[in-house]
Structures are given as structure tokens and as C-alpha cells.
Design a protein around this motif. Structure first.
Motif, PDB file in Angstrom:
ATOM      1  N   SER A 142       0.836  -1.196   0.000  1.00  0.00           N
ATOM      2  CA  SER A 142       0.000   0.000   0.000  1.00  0.00           C
ATOM      3  C   SER A 142       0.872   1.247   0.000  1.00  0.00           C
ATOM      4  N   ALA A 143       0.271   2.326  -0.459  1.00  0.00           N
ATOM      5  CA  ALA A 143       0.901   3.646  -0.411  1.00  0.00           C
ATOM      6  C   ALA A 143      -0.131   4.609   0.155  1.00  0.00           C
ATOM      7  N   SER A 144       0.340   5.600   0.886  1.00  0.00           N
ATOM      8  CA  SER A 144      -0.554   6.554   1.523  1.00  0.00           C
ATOM      9  C   SER A 144      -0.068   7.969   1.285  1.00  0.00           C
ATOM     10  N   GLY A 145      -0.984   8.907   1.404  1.00  0.00           N
ATOM     11  CA  GLY A 145      -0.629  10.309   1.258  1.00  0.00           C
ATOM     12  C   GLY A 145      -1.426  11.167   2.214  1.00  0.00           C
ATOM     13  N   HIS A 146      -0.938  12.372   2.417  1.00  0.00           N
ATOM     14  CA  HIS A 146      -1.594  13.317   3.327  1.00  0.00           C
ATOM     15  C   HIS A 146      -1.384  14.726   2.787  1.00  0.00           C
ATOM     16  N   LEU A 147      -2.416  15.553   2.909  1.00  0.00           N
ATOM     17  CA  LEU A 147      -2.342  16.927   2.430  1.00  0.00           C
ATOM     18  C   LEU A 147      -3.092  17.836   3.387  1.00  0.00           C
ATOM     19  N   LEU A 148      -2.451  18.902   3.818  1.00  0.00           N
ATOM     20  CA  LEU A 148      -3.087  19.979   4.587  1.00  0.00           C
ATOM     21  C   LEU A 148      -3.186  21.176   3.665  1.00  0.00           C
ATOM     22  N   TYR A 149      -4.379  21.802   3.639  1.00  0.00           N
ATOM     23  CA  TYR A 149      -4.533  22.923   2.708  1.00  0.00           C
ATOM     24  C   TYR A 149      -5.630  23.864   3.189  1.00  0.00           C
ATOM     25  N   GLU A 150      -5.418  25.148   2.978  1.00  0.00           N
ATOM     26  CA  GLU A 150      -6.430  26.146   3.303  1.00  0.00           C
ATOM     27  C   GLU A 150      -7.371  26.289   2.109  1.00  0.00           C
ATOM     28  N   LEU A 151      -8.641  25.956   2.334  1.00  0.00           N
ATOM     29  CA  LEU A 151      -9.635  26.007   1.265  1.00  0.00           C
ATOM     30  C   LEU A 151     -10.631  27.127   1.507  1.00  0.00           C
ATOM     31  N   LYS A 152     -11.177  27.625   0.442  1.00  0.00           N
ATOM     32  CA  LYS A 152     -12.294  28.555   0.485  1.00  0.00           C
ATOM     33  C   LYS A 152     -13.552  27.770   0.129  1.00  0.00           C
ATOM     34  N   GLU A 153     -14.684  28.255   0.587  1.00  0.00           N
ATOM     35  CA  GLU A 153     -15.949  27.600   0.262  1.00  0.00           C
ATOM     36  C   GLU A 153     -16.053  27.406  -1.253  1.00  0.00           C
ATOM     37  N   GLY A 154     -16.378  26.184  -1.664  1.00  0.00           N
ATOM     38  CA  GLY A 154     -16.528  25.883  -3.083  1.00  0.00           C
ATOM     39  C   GLY A 154     -15.303  25.264  -3.733  1.00  0.00           C
ATOM     40  N   ASN A 155     -14.116  25.347  -3.096  1.00  0.00           N
ATOM     41  CA  ASN A 155     -12.932  24.664  -3.644  1.00  0.00           C
ATOM     42  C   ASN A 155     -13.210  23.173  -3.728  1.00  0.00           C
ATOM     43  N   LYS A 156     -12.659  22.532  -4.750  1.00  0.00           N
ATOM     44  CA  LYS A 156     -12.899  21.107  -4.984  1.00  0.00           C
ATOM     45  C   LYS A 156     -11.595  20.318  -4.842  1.00  0.00           C
ATOM     46  N   VAL A 157     -11.705  19.133  -4.201  1.00  0.00           N
ATOM     47  CA  VAL A 157     -10.540  18.279  -3.946  1.00  0.00           C
ATOM     48  C   VAL A 157     -10.894  16.861  -4.375  1.00  0.00           C
ATOM     49  N   TRP A 158      -9.961  16.194  -5.073  1.00  0.00           N
ATOM     50  CA  TRP A 158     -10.181  14.813  -5.473  1.00  0.00           C
ATOM     51  C   TRP A 158      -8.847  14.125  -5.723  1.00  0.00           C
ATOM     52  N   LEU A 159      -8.902  12.821  -5.926  1.00  0.00           N
ATOM     53  CA  LEU A 159      -7.723  12.038  -6.291  1.00  0.00           C
ATOM     54  C   LEU A 159      -7.883  11.587  -7.736  1.00  0.00           C
ATOM     55  N   ARG A 160      -6.779  11.632  -8.468  1.00  0.00           N
ATOM     56  CA  ARG A 160      -6.822  11.181  -9.856  1.00  0.00           C
ATOM     57  C   ARG A 160      -5.540  10.443 -10.193  1.00  0.00           C
ATOM     58  N   THR A 161      -5.634   9.613 -11.221  1.00  0.00           N
ATOM     59  CA  THR A 161      -4.441   8.933 -11.714  1.00  0.00           C
ATOM     60  C   THR A 161      -3.637   9.929 -12.557  1.00  0.00           C
ATOM     61  N   TYR A 162      -2.351   9.679 -12.679  1.00  0.00           N
ATOM     62  CA  TYR A 162      -1.520  10.504 -13.565  1.00  0.00           C
ATOM     63  C   TYR A 162      -0.342   9.673 -14.056  1.00  0.00           C
ATOM     64  N   HIS A 163       0.394  10.181 -14.993  1.00  0.00           N
ATOM     65  CA  HIS A 163       1.637   9.646 -15.535  1.00  0.00           C
ATOM     66  C   HIS A 163       1.426   8.428 -16.443  1.00  0.00           C
ATOM     67  N   VAL A 164       0.907   7.326 -15.902  1.00  0.00           N
ATOM     68  CA  VAL A 164       0.686   6.093 -16.674  1.00  0.00           C
ATOM     69  C   VAL A 164      -0.638   5.471 -16.218  1.00  0.00           C
ATOM     70  N   PRO A 165      -1.168   4.508 -16.971  1.00  0.00           N
ATOM     71  CA  PRO A 165      -2.394   3.837 -16.500  1.00  0.00           C
ATOM     72  C   PRO A 165      -2.173   3.162 -15.135  1.00  0.00           C
ATOM     73  N   ALA A 166      -3.189   3.224 -14.286  1.00  0.00           N
ATOM     74  CA  ALA A 166      -3.150   2.537 -12.991  1.00  0.00           C
ATOM     75  C   ALA A 166      -3.596   1.102 -13.236  1.00  0.00           C
ATOM     76  N   THR A 167      -2.691   0.144 -13.022  1.00  0.00           N
ATOM     77  CA  THR A 167      -2.983  -1.243 -13.390  1.00  0.00           C
ATOM     78  C   THR A 167      -3.947  -1.935 -12.444  1.00  0.00           C
ATOM     79  N   PHE A 168      -3.830  -1.672 -11.114  1.00  0.00           N
ATOM     80  CA  PHE A 168      -4.730  -2.349 -10.177  1.00  0.00           C
ATOM     81  C   PHE A 168      -4.773  -1.602  -8.849  1.00  0.00           C
ATOM     82  N   ILE A 169      -5.997  -1.252  -8.409  1.00  0.00           N
ATOM     83  CA  ILE A 169      -6.214  -0.681  -7.078  1.00  0.00           C
ATOM     84  C   ILE A 169      -7.243  -1.565  -6.393  1.00  0.00           C
ATOM     85  N   HIS A 170      -6.863  -2.117  -5.251  1.00  0.00           N
ATOM     86  CA  HIS A 170      -7.712  -3.045  -4.494  1.00  0.00           C
ATOM     87  C   HIS A 170      -8.898  -2.312  -3.883  1.00  0.00           C
TER      88      HIS A 170
END
Length: 185
Positions: A142-170
Motif C-alpha cells: 500500500s501507499a498513503s498520502g496526506h495533504l493539509l490545505y487552506e480552502l475557500k468555500e466551493g474549492n474542490k478536492v479529489w484524487l486522480r491517476t496521472y503519468h501512466v495507466p493505474a494497473t490495479f487498485i484493491h
């Protein structure tokens, strides 16, 4: 002399609160407002009022395995276990900040032998953190990540794949996305 006056007023207010006699609700509110006025007149105000604060927090994990996702695919964590403030949308995989504040986000994902997964934490179409597993060699990792960020109302946050196709996520509790507001602005 001014410091002694402040101390006397604060002590009187505390003693009055400790020794409160049963009064009617309107009289109680009048008394509390009087204490607040006295504190304000000497330049002291509490950082927070006696109000109930809204909790903003979510936690969701994957319903099913994800296989061969193209780069720039948004991960949709469909099994929502917590969604206080209704900021997370499992249909889109996107968290929308319901109010201004400092937010904490965490995610983790599991892949298997040969698995390659690159994930980005995105805020309003800009990457802010990356995690990855490349050509995984043990049975599972497994791999994990963490992010702290100051958001304003309406800001959107999500996770996405990048760089190459993601072969398998359990799926299941092995792969999740969560976030919470930790401070109001």
C-alpha cells in the motif's frame, strides 16, 4: 491599576457564574450578555463563542477493484462511511468545501504484484501531492498520502491517476479517501 480592575471584573464574572441561582431563561441571557459586555469593555473577548460548530468530515472507500485506469481518471470512492457537512460526492469522487477553513486529507491504496499506480491529490485542477507504486514486486503493498490545505468555500478536492495507466487498485477498506476541516478561518 488597570490590570487589577480587569482581574476583579473577571473574578466577579467567574464567581457569579459559579454561584448562579436558578433564573428564568430571559434573565439568564441578560446576565450572560452583561458579562460579555464587561469583558468586551476591558478589551477581552473569547476566541470562540458558545455556539455549536459544524463538523465537516468524510471517509469513503472503494466499492470494487479498479483495473487499467487511464491517466487523469478521477477515483470515485463509492462506499461512504461518513459525510458530515455533505461535502463529498461519491458519484463524482469530488469533495467540495462547504465553508472556508484549513482541511486535512488522507488517502491510501493497495496494489498487487506487478501493479503500478500513480495518484495525485488535486485541488481545483492543480496537483498538490503525489503518491505512487511502480511495478510492485511483493504480493500486496500500500501507499498513503496526506495533504493539509487552506480552502475557500466551493474549492474542490479529489484524487486522480496521472503519468501512466493505474494497473490495479484493491477495493474495500484497503483503499480510501478521507478529509476533515481542522480549523475555521
Amino acid at each position: 491599576m488597570l490590570n487589577n480592575s480587569k482581574l476583579i471584573i473577571v473574578c466577579c464574572a467567574v464567581l457569579s457564574l459559579c454561584c448562579v441561582q436558578a433564573t428564568s431563561p430571559p434573565q439568564f441571557l441578560k446576565d450572560i450578555n452583561g458579562y460579555r459586555s464587561a469583558c468586551k469593555s476591558i478589551g477581552w473577548e473569547p476566541k470562540q463563542d458558545c455556539a455549536v460548530y459544524n463538523v465537516v468530515a468524510f471517509h469513503a472507500n472503494l466499492n470494487s477493484h479498479l483495473i487499467n485506469l487511464e491517466p487523469n481518471a478521477t477515483i470515485k470512492f463509492g462506499n461512504v462511511q461518513l459525510n458530515k457537512g455533505n461535502g463529498y460526492d461519491p458519484n463524482t469522487g469530488i469533495f467540495t468545501a462547504p465553508e472556508d477553513g484549513v482541511y486535512s486529507f488522507a488517502w491510501s491504496f493497495l496494489s498487487k504484484v506487478g501493479g503500478t499506480v500513480y495518484l495525485a491529490a488535486v485541488i481545483d485542477n492543480a496537483d498538490h501531492a503525489h503518491t505512487c507504486i511502480e511495478n510492485q514486486q511483493s504480493s500486496y503493498i500500500s501507499a498513503s498520502g496526506h495533504l493539509l490545505y487552506e480552502l475557500k468555500e466551493g474549492n474542490k478536492v479529489w484524487l486522480r491517476t496521472y503519468h501512466v495507466p493505474a494497473t490495479f487498485i484493491h477495493s474495500g477498506y484497503y483503499s480510501y479517501f478521507s478529509g476533515s476541516k481542522i480549523n475555521s478561518l
